[in-house]
Structures are given as C-alpha cells and as structure tokens.
Design an enzyme around this catalytic site. Sequence first.
Site, short mmCIF file in Angstrom:
data_model
loop_
_atom_site.label_atom_id
_atom_site.label_comp_id
_atom_site.label_asym_id
_atom_site.label_seq_id
_atom_site.Cartn_x
_atom_site.Cartn_y
_atom_site.Cartn_z
N TRP A 1 47.14 33.38 28.51
CA TRP A 1 46.60 34.21 27.67
C TRP A 1 45.60 35.21 28.43
O TRP A 1 45.49 36.33 28.38
CB TRP A 1 46.01 33.76 26.42
CG TRP A 1 45.31 34.84 25.81
CD1 TRP A 1 45.51 35.61 24.63
CD2 TRP A 1 43.82 35.24 25.88
NE1 TRP A 1 44.61 36.20 24.03
CE2 TRP A 1 43.71 36.21 24.85
CE3 TRP A 1 42.68 35.20 26.67
CZ2 TRP A 1 42.25 36.99 24.62
CZ3 TRP A 1 41.41 35.64 26.48
CH2 TRP A 1 41.16 36.70 25.52
N HIS A 2 44.88 34.68 29.46
CA HIS A 2 43.84 35.37 30.23
C HIS A 2 44.67 36.28 31.15
O HIS A 2 43.87 37.15 31.88
CB HIS A 2 42.85 34.27 30.93
CG HIS A 2 41.79 33.62 30.06
ND1 HIS A 2 42.12 32.48 29.31
CD2 HIS A 2 40.59 34.03 29.78
CE1 HIS A 2 40.97 32.41 28.62
NE2 HIS A 2 40.04 33.28 28.75
N GLY A 3 45.63 35.83 31.80
CA GLY A 3 46.39 36.85 32.71
C GLY A 3 47.71 36.56 33.01
O GLY A 3 48.06 35.22 32.95
N PHE B 1 41.67 41.18 30.37
CA PHE B 1 42.63 40.13 29.88
C PHE B 1 43.09 40.63 28.21
O PHE B 1 44.04 40.07 27.98
CB PHE B 1 41.81 39.07 29.50
CG PHE B 1 41.11 38.58 30.79
CD1 PHE B 1 41.65 38.51 32.00
CD2 PHE B 1 39.58 38.38 30.86
CE1 PHE B 1 41.22 38.11 33.20
CE2 PHE B 1 39.19 37.75 32.11
CZ PHE B 1 39.80 37.85 32.95
#
Length: 460
Positions: A316-318, A460
């Site tokens: 989800w963060h990248g 993000f």
Amino acid sequence: MQFSSLEFIFRFLPLFFLCYFVMPERGRNVVLLLGSLVFYAVGEPVYIFLMIASILFNYGAAKGIARCRAKRFWLIAAIVVDLGALFLFKYFDFFAQNVNLLLHRDALPMLQLTLPLGISFYTFQMISYVADLYMGNIQSTGTLLEFGTYVSMFPQLIAGPIVQFKEVSQQLRKRTLRIRAFEQGLELFCLGLGSKVLLANKISIFWNQVQGIGFASISTPIAWMGAVAFSFQIYFDFWGYSLMAMGLGCMMGFQIPRNFSVPYMAHSATEFWRRWHITLGRFFREYVYIPLGGNRKGKLRTVFNLFVVWALTGLWHGASWNFVLWGIGFFVLLVLEKNVYGAFLEKHPAIGHLYLWILVPVSWMVFEITDFSQLLIYLKQMVGIHTQQVLVTGEQLLRYVKEYGWLFGVCALCATWLPVGLYRKLQGSRWLVLICLVIFWLSVYEIKQGANNPFLYFRF
C-alpha cells in the site's frame, strides 16, 4: 496545495471559512464539497474527474446494496473498480516491469501515469463505506451530497487519516459550530504546522546531507544519525499533517480520528503498530484480517492472515519491492513477538524500548531506500561493515553533532509524552494561545524563507 504553504494558509483557508460560516447550516456541505474540489483541483486538475467518477460509482453501488438487490455483486463490483483504478495508476508499471523481467522481453507496456494525489486514502475510504453498508455497520447510505463531502473532505483527502463514514455520518447531517471548538482546532492546526515545518523539515536537512555524501562514504555513527533523522522526519511530517487535519475538522464541526499515539514510546513492534497510522491499521484489521478469519482458525491460519495483511500494508505504501520487504519484515517481528519473546518485552519495558529504538531506524531505512544495492550498503554501514574507505571522519561527525545535536534533542523530547501532557495541562489557558502564536509565526517565517517543505505521505 499543501497545508504548510502560504497559499493555503493566507488565501484558500480564509476564503473558505468566510463562505463556510456565512452559509446557513443546510448549505455548508455544499461549500465544503466545492471547496474540497477546488483544493484538489489546484494540485490535480485532471484527476479530479477520476475522483468524481469514483464517488458516483460507489454511491450507485451503495444504493444497490441498500436495496438488497444483488448485494454481493455490488460489493464486489465496487471493490474491483476501486482497486482496479488504484492498480492502474499506482501498480501497473511495477507489475509490468516485473513481468517483463520474468519473461526477458517487453511483453507489457509501461504506462508511466502520474499517481493521483490521495488515491490510496480515498480509495480505502470508499471501500470501507460499501463494506460497512454490506455488513450492516451503517444503516443508511446518506445523500449523494453527504457521501461526496465525506470522500472529498479536504482536511483528510490527500494524506488521511482514513475516516470511516459511520464516524462522521451524524456530523454530515447536522453539526454545531462552537467558538471553543474553533479555538481548539486552531491550536491543533498550529501545533501540527510547527511539527511539520519546525521539526520534520529541519531534521530532513541532515538526512538529505547524508544522501548527498553517498552511503558508501559515511561512518557507522553518521549512518545511525541519518536513520534516526529520517525516523524523526517521517513521524513529525505525518503526525503534523494528521494534527492539522484534526484541527481543520474541529473548526468545521467534525471529529476526525487521531492517527498517532506517541508510537516511539512503544516497547514492541506490536505496540508500535497500535500507535502508528492507527486508521490504516484499523482498515486492514476490519476489512482484511477479520474477514480472512483473524485468529479464530488456528495458529497456521493466523500466521497466514498476518502475512497477507503485512504484505498488503507494505505494498500500500508504494509500488516497489523494498516496501514489500518492509511489510514482511514487520510480519516476522510480530509473529516472533506473539509466539516467542513478546511476554518478555512486556515484563521488561526498558529492554523493550531499547529494542524498538534500534529496530525502528533500521526498518525506516528499508522503507526509504528503494534501490536494494544502496540499501545493502547503508545497512552494512550501520553495523560497521565498510566496503570502501570512509571519507566522513570523526571530525565531520563532531561538526554534525554541534550543528544538529540540539535539533535531535528537541525531536527526541517531542516524540515522548511530554508535548501531549503539556497540551492537556495548558488547554484553555493563555499560555497555550501564546505558544501556538509563536509556533505559527515561526513556521510562516520558515515557509517564507523557502525552506524544504515536502509531505512524505503524498507519495503513497
């Protein structure tokens, strides 16, 4: 448009609140919706149509669920469309690159699409909305205006917190504006602005210098200083944004949930993640972990469910393998704490704090450095394995300590319960007003000087 910009503080915000407060109560959602769309359009004039289309589709799916007609179909359709858009803009090139590497040919094209601001946050909010409606956690879809306002509300649109519809549904229908709530919102906004501009931005200068030197040339102490500096930067950056979001919501009559609870005072990785990005952890717990079975289907299934949650948390963060590695790393730590040494850390909090203070800076380097070769070099420098001559010697280290030591000390104090305790003690006093005024104008001065001013979580 960033909260920590003069354009937002002295142009957008006064004009918005002028329109918001002179408007009768029944029209304030219209002002908030239009103001939020303008706020988003300043940064993403094209992708505003994507957000509007997503709002319309999800509201239509919610209506289908509410009418009990093919409820599962509409839930799946909404999730597929929402995650499909997120995949297209955020993950397709990452997926294509790995497929092409695996097949040794350019089987899939690289789209090179710009990532729409806030898409990871508002996508999860829309999914939580339709999922809660499907599970019966909310009884009414609300009006299209209420739903559109909920999704696009500018305080939390770009970088969260991830607000659930049930948390603000009553306030969307009717909210009371109070002078004291507005004052409290201003205080939170000023404190968040100071956290962002005076702490995160300042400490980021040291981390940028470490990157400029080159990881192979730094000594072990400077490698640790760099990791700690980035740990402070990402915390005060995101905590500051969340405080400003809460403050803005409070000024408008909303209670936006807190996103942090002094995470660096935790004494285990498990406790750290109960305190860091609280609303993201809640989303994965309620909409992934529990539907998969949680801890109700035996130890092996629990471990598998945790693996899925943390792999997704990292992703989800990248769209990069270092984020996946970072998420899986925390999965391993949480499993070990749950089954091996978690009870020991609970009984010996001093050891737990030390354990966390070593663990967190290392984990943030895995999070920040996307190039695995450079990441390996940096981690080697942190443990004293130098592959080439170290150019930054003790003399340079002493200069850095003299130049930045006070800032590290201030950040360390502000990462404890001290600022929270002082805020609670001084609430309603003139001293807090004075402190907030000083912080506000110092922050404005720094912004005016053209200081480095990125928001990390915008990526993000």
